[in-house]
Design a protein around this motif. Structure first.
Motif, PDB file in Angstrom:
ATOM      1  N   GLU A   1       0.992 -59.123 -25.389  1.00  0.00           N
ATOM      2  CA  GLU A   1       0.442 -59.874 -24.268  1.00  0.00           C
ATOM      3  C   GLU A   1      -0.909 -60.498 -24.586  1.00  0.00           C
ATOM      4  OE1 GLU A   1       2.089 -57.255 -20.468  1.00  0.00           O
ATOM      5  OE2 GLU A   1      -0.055 -57.532 -20.801  1.00  0.00           O
TER       6      GLU A   1
ATOM      7  N   GLY B   1      -3.961 -59.305 -17.727  1.00  0.00           N
ATOM      8  CA  GLY B   1      -3.172 -59.254 -18.944  1.00  0.00           C
ATOM      9  C   GLY B   1      -3.716 -58.285 -19.977  1.00  0.00           C
TER      10      GLY B   1
ATOM     11  N   THR C   1      -2.271 -55.903 -21.384  1.00  0.00           N
ATOM     12  CA  THR C   1      -1.909 -54.497 -21.219  1.00  0.00           C
ATOM     13  C   THR C   1      -1.180 -53.951 -22.445  1.00  0.00           C
ATOM     14  OG1 THR C   1       0.184 -54.941 -20.038  1.00  0.00           O
ATOM     15  CG2 THR C   1      -1.827 -54.752 -18.712  1.00  0.00           C
TER      16      THR C   1
ATOM     17  N   THR D   1       7.628 -61.784  -9.455  1.00  0.00           N
ATOM     18  CA  THR D   1       7.102 -61.210 -10.692  1.00  0.00           C
ATOM     19  C   THR D   1       5.602 -60.964 -10.630  1.00  0.00           C
ATOM     20  OG1 THR D   1       6.969 -63.449 -11.634  1.00  0.00           O
ATOM     21  CG2 THR D   1       8.917 -62.128 -12.184  1.00  0.00           C
ATOM     22  N   MET D   2       4.927 -61.558  -9.667  1.00  0.00           N
ATOM     23  CA  MET D   2       3.510 -61.256  -9.476  1.00  0.00           C
ATOM     24  C   MET D   2       3.320 -59.875  -8.860  1.00  0.00           C
ATOM     25  SD  MET D   2       0.701 -63.548  -7.427  1.00  0.00           S
ATOM     26  CE  MET D   2      -1.022 -63.055  -7.279  1.00  0.00           C
TER      27      MET D   2
ATOM     28  N   THR E   1       7.354 -60.328 -23.291  1.00  0.00           N
ATOM     29  CA  THR E   1       5.965 -60.782 -23.133  1.00  0.00           C
ATOM     30  C   THR E   1       5.052 -60.222 -24.221  1.00  0.00           C
ATOM     31  OG1 THR E   1       5.282 -58.911 -21.738  1.00  0.00           O
ATOM     32  CG2 THR E   1       6.297 -60.803 -20.636  1.00  0.00           C
TER      33      THR E   1
ATOM     34  N   ARG F   1       5.409 -63.070 -17.079  1.00  0.00           N
ATOM     35  CA  ARG F   1       4.026 -62.792 -16.686  1.00  0.00           C
ATOM     36  C   ARG F   1       3.516 -61.601 -17.492  1.00  0.00           C
ATOM     37  NH1 ARG F   1       1.677 -64.723 -11.920  1.00  0.00           N
ATOM     38  NH2 ARG F   1       3.050 -65.767 -10.425  1.00  0.00           N
TER      39      ARG F   1
ATOM     40  N   SER G   1      -3.071 -62.444 -13.453  1.00  0.00           N
ATOM     41  CA  SER G   1      -3.162 -61.131 -14.093  1.00  0.00           C
ATOM     42  C   SER G   1      -4.255 -61.152 -15.152  1.00  0.00           C
ATOM     43  CB  SER G   1      -1.828 -60.771 -14.751  1.00  0.00           C
ATOM     44  OG  SER G   1      -1.952 -59.638 -15.588  1.00  0.00           O
TER      45      SER G   1
ATOM     46  N   VAL H   1       2.607 -56.889 -11.189  1.00  0.00           N
ATOM     47  CA  VAL H   1       1.290 -57.047 -11.810  1.00  0.00           C
ATOM     48  C   VAL H   1       0.211 -56.459 -10.900  1.00  0.00           C
ATOM     49  CG1 VAL H   1      -0.428 -58.744 -12.533  1.00  0.00           C
ATOM     50  CG2 VAL H   1       1.986 -59.069 -13.144  1.00  0.00           C
TER      51      VAL H   1
ATOM     52  N   GLY I   1       1.378 -58.057 -17.938  1.00  0.00           N
ATOM     53  CA  GLY I   1       1.122 -56.910 -17.078  1.00  0.00           C
ATOM     54  C   GLY I   1       2.228 -55.877 -17.117  1.00  0.00           C
ATOM     55  N   TRP I   2       3.371 -56.232 -17.704  1.00  0.00           N
ATOM     56  CA  TRP I   2       4.518 -55.323 -17.703  1.00  0.00           C
ATOM     57  C   TRP I   2       4.306 -54.115 -18.607  1.00  0.00           C
ATOM     58  CZ3 TRP I   2       5.982 -58.634 -14.216  1.00  0.00           C
ATOM     59  CH2 TRP I   2       7.157 -58.431 -13.490  1.00  0.00           C
TER      60      TRP I   2
END
Length: 590
Positions: free
Chosen positions: A399, A416, A418, A291-292, A396, A368, A414, A295, A370-371
């Motif tokens: 965020e 983050g 986003t 999952t990183m 998420t 996480r 991240s 990102v 960033g999605w």
């Protein structure tokens, strides 16, 4: 802004997997992936195209203007993310920067890199606060943090982990600085000093971005996991923008396509399954690291986009195929997995080979930030469908960023936010399906997958035995799993396919056509996905009675194996890997 298509029209796959499709007692006769891929044009280098756009790292001016407008209107989901940002930054009015002379990562030494992680997150969030509501105290504090690090931090200690940390926090600090570059309170001499700091402490120097991408600590090109390289690529790209340095930017851009390691986009997504899902390089390792990946690659693609390069769409939107794969598995759904071969080890020592036979459930379903960056690009910027990416992003949203996902280093992987910086209004126009792929499978079956439309309610799969039609609708497909298996075809016949979408406005235009020949069962032969280089190859299997060796006919993409035992007729999974002629491959294959 001009957006250019991907650099190379043909993917160069370092790994190809050959997988049994059903439980019948024979191997597939042929697996051949045909695709209409993005990237038919050659992408010029930056020097041939344009000067750098500023701000132009993770955020551009349009992002900042949209953020400010939406927050002022208390529009969701922007306002929810903004409220988290305000809560975080309100606590830093009197913050003293955590800068130290030496940052330590690994090597058995007491580590302190978390100090850098925290201050990079603070600098970025404070910069967003300034752009969102004009708080000059936030701008001053962001600049103070960056100036302090530039004046105090003079070196690194540890081991190869320095490469990872200089990558992650390099792109984060550079992204923060890019937001503040035109702030009147940042003295030009101090801004210049910070740019020198980014160049010398993050991009140049032993174990830092350039050295790591070029040398890999004297290991085989595929030794390090994809995240390590993506961190350095993101850092190099952001630093290139910050410094207006074409050579640095192009180094990262070229590596995305041609790099020898797992940061190469073809290796980051190791295999696109017939159903269109792209298996992530670290999926057999664990889900925390998987999952990183989106990102970091999302950051790389967005920085490139802001400079006029479409890496999102490269290789038929290969990033989206991987993010959909990760998102589906981490929203409690099963995904296919093809055996993955990971080669590691130093150049001066023996090869260390590990075969991953199954996807890892370790760390599954963790979230996480960033999605929303990736989701909004494909869905609300491009009008494409990304159903599982959207489902993960919703979990998420809104965020936060650093300090909102735990206090250890994983919580700072991240930047983050986003949701705040990259959310867009829903696209209002219909987009036809694209990227149609046809995968020939044994026993007269052809599997079709495509990129869907954001506003689709269903899809029409159409077929003809005449190129160009007329077509007959053979199936209606829903909006979650965007693929269809066409069965009971006539062996040896060529079939031509298109797909359209049904939307609230009506039916879209057809996709481009793709054609494939139905293959009869029987025989044991294989074709590599986009093989482009000659070299030796071998089959790797979990059983001893399905082995073989072979060679690639140069540039034809065809691999013929000899000495392959068909086995006992039970279910069989085979993994194949071939060398691409790099110097570190000499003597590996037999």
């Amino acid at each position: 802004m001009t957006i250019r298509l991907g650099k190379h029209p043909v993917a160069i796959a370092a790994y190809t997997t050959l997988k049994r499709i059903t439980d019948y007692g024979r191997l597939p006769a042929l697996i051949l992936t045909l695709s209409i891929a993005a990237g038919a044009l050659v992408m010029p280098s930056l020097s041939e195209a344009q000067s750098f756009q500023h701000p132009g790292a993770l955020n551009n001016q349009a992002d900042l203007d949209r953020m400010k407008t939406k927050v002022a209107a208390s529009a969701q989901p922007w306002k929810g993310s903004w409220d988290i940002l305000v809560s975080n930054t309100n606590g830093w009015t009197s913050h003293n920067p955590e800068a130290v002379a030496t940052i330590t990562a690994g090597g058995g030494l007491p580590e302190n890199y978390i100090r850098l992680a925290r201050d990079a997150a603070r600098a970025y969030q404070l910069a967003l606060r300034y752009h969102g509501d004009g708080s000059t105290w936030a701008a001053d504090k962001s600049v103070e943090i960056m100036n302090t690090w530039a004046s105090i931090h003079t070196g690194w200690a540890g081991d190869s982990n320095v490469s990872l940390r200089s990558g992650i926090y390099g792109y984060q600090f550079a992204s923060a600085a890019e937001l503040m570059r035109d702030y009147s309170g940042w003295v030009p001499a101090d801004f210049t000093a910070f740019k020198d700091y980014m160049l010398n402490q993050f991009y140049l120097g032993g174990s830092r971005n350039k050295d790591f991408l070029d040398r890999h600590h004297d290991t085989r090109g595929t030794h390090y996991w994809a995240n390590w390289e993506h961190a350095s690529l993101a850092s190099a790209m952001a630093i290139g923008v910050l410094l207006d340095d074409q050579a640095i930017f192009d180094h990262a851009l070229d590596y995305f396509y041609d790099g020898i390691g797992n940061g190469n986009m073809n290796r980051a997504v190791t295999y696109v399954h017939p159903n269109g899902l792209g298996q992530w390089q670290e999926s057999g390792r664990d889900q925390g690291h998987s999952t990183m990946g989106p990102v970091l690659l999302g950051a790389i693609c967005e920085i490139a986009w802001n400079q006029g390069y479409d890496l999102y769409g490269a290789l038929n939107n290969r990033l989206l195929s991987g993010v959909e794969y990760i998102s589906k598995y981490n929203t409690k759904r099963d995904v296919p997995f093809a055996p993955y071969v990971h080669d590691a080890g130093r150049l001066d020592s023996s090869l260390v080979r590990t075969v991953y036979w199954d996807i890892s459930s370790v760390g599954r379903n963790q979230l996480r930030p960033g999605w929303d960056l990736v989701y909004n690009h494909y869905v609300n910027r491009m009008g494409m469908a990304a159903p599982y990416t959207g489902e993960y992003a919703a979990k998420t949203r809104p965020e936060g960023g650093g300090f909102n996902f735990g206090g250890n280093s994983g919580g700072f992987d991240s930047l983050g936010f986003t949701t705040l910086t990259h959310s867009r209004d829903s696209i209002a126009s219909d987009v036809a399906p694209s990227g149609l792929r046809a995968t020939q499978e044994y026993d007269r079956r052809i599997t079709l997958s495509w990129w869907g439309s954001a506003r689709a309610t269903s899809y029409n799969v159409k077929r003809s035995t005449t190129s160009g039609g007329p077509y007959t609708t053979i199936a209606t497909v829903g909006t979650k799993d965007i693929f269809h298996v066409d069965t009971d075809l006539t062996a040896g016949r060529t079939y031509h396919y298109v797909v359209s979408a049904n939307t609230p406005s009506g039916e879209t235009a057809n996709s481009d056509q793709v054609s494939a020949i139905a293959v009869a069962p029987g025989g044991i032969s294989y074709q590599a996905e986009n093989a482009a280089y000659g070299g030796d190859a071998e089959l790797i299997t979990s059983t001893t009675n399905h082995n073989g060796t072979g060679s690639i006919v140069p540039h034809s993409g065809y691999i013929e194996f000899t000495g392959v035992d068909g086995g006992d007729g039970g279910p069989t999974t085979l993994a194949m890997r071939y060398a691409h002629g790099g110097p570190n491959r000499t003597g590996v294959w037999t």
